[in-house]
Design an enzyme around this catalytic site. Sequence first.
Site: not given
Ligand code: NJP
Length: 231
Positions: A136, A149
């Site tokens: 990020s 975070y």
């Molecule tokens: O987030 P979101 P993004 N075990 O909420 C999964 C970084 N980032 O795509 O398990 C396995 O749409 C969850 O899957 P589910 C951010 O820090 C973002 O935006 O089915 N999986 C879902 O597929 C992150 O590292 C922004 O709920 C787990 C995914 O994670 C990355 O980008 C800005 C889990 C999250 O999808 C992807 O974020 C930035 C677990 N325990 C960095 N917990 C931004 N969007 O603005 C969660 O600087 N997941």
Amino acid sequence: MTTESRDIALITGASRGIGRATALRLSSNHHIVAAARSAEDLETLAAEIQTGGGSCDALVLDVADPAAVARTLRDVRADVLVNNAGIGFLKPFLELTPEEWNTMVNVNFNALFHVTRAVLPGMVERRRGHIIIIGSIASRSAFIGGPCYGGTKHAIMGFAESLMLEVRDQGVKVSVVNPGSVATDFSPERSDPSWMLVADDVADAVAFAVDTPPRVLLHRIEVRAAAPKKR
Ligand code: NJP
């Protein structure tokens, strides 16, 4: 290229957002192994990839569960690993609960150990692999609401650069892709997504890093919105 001859890309957090977009983007020349907790969303993704002529295995997996990661990934070969799963409770320190703190540390940082540990030995053995970590802008800058975070994302940078120095001579690349604000479910409370990056923009950066020739290692990529909203 047949499915069997394709490189394999394992992507965590592939059920939605950046992970899903990355899975679709890499599916043109990789077999995809898509991991997340939401089985239904993974099945929808796998069907979409298959409709597009690609192939995808869906793995229901909580990356914060070390035993589940070891069990589920035991026989998974990955040529590319995208450590993307992440979660953010963006609030001032005094409002954070211990559960929120632990969840962020476990998903954003500790899971890097579990998942990377499961697939890196195979990469080293084959002397070929690429580990990408989605960090990020908070990986290198501070903001109110980011003590945990931002802390986990800063930790990613130390992990990634050290690991890169350890394994690059063994044919394994380590890269970090640091996005700015992306219009995903990550922060649904953000009201106006019109100025933000979209998940495909980050997926394109991942694909660019993956597609570099063997002599090139792009270690750190920052992807920002060109015209962010003025606060
Ligand atoms: O987030 P979101 P993004 N075990 O909420 C999964 C970084 N980032 O795509 O398990 C396995 O749409 C969850 O899957 P589910 C951010 O820090 C973002 O935006 O089915 N999986 C879902 O597929 C992150 O590292 C922004 O709920 C787990 C995914 O994670 C990355 O980008 C800005 C889990 C999250 O999808 C992807 O974020 C930035 C677990 N325990 C960095 N917990 C931004 N969007 O603005 C969660 O600087 N997941």
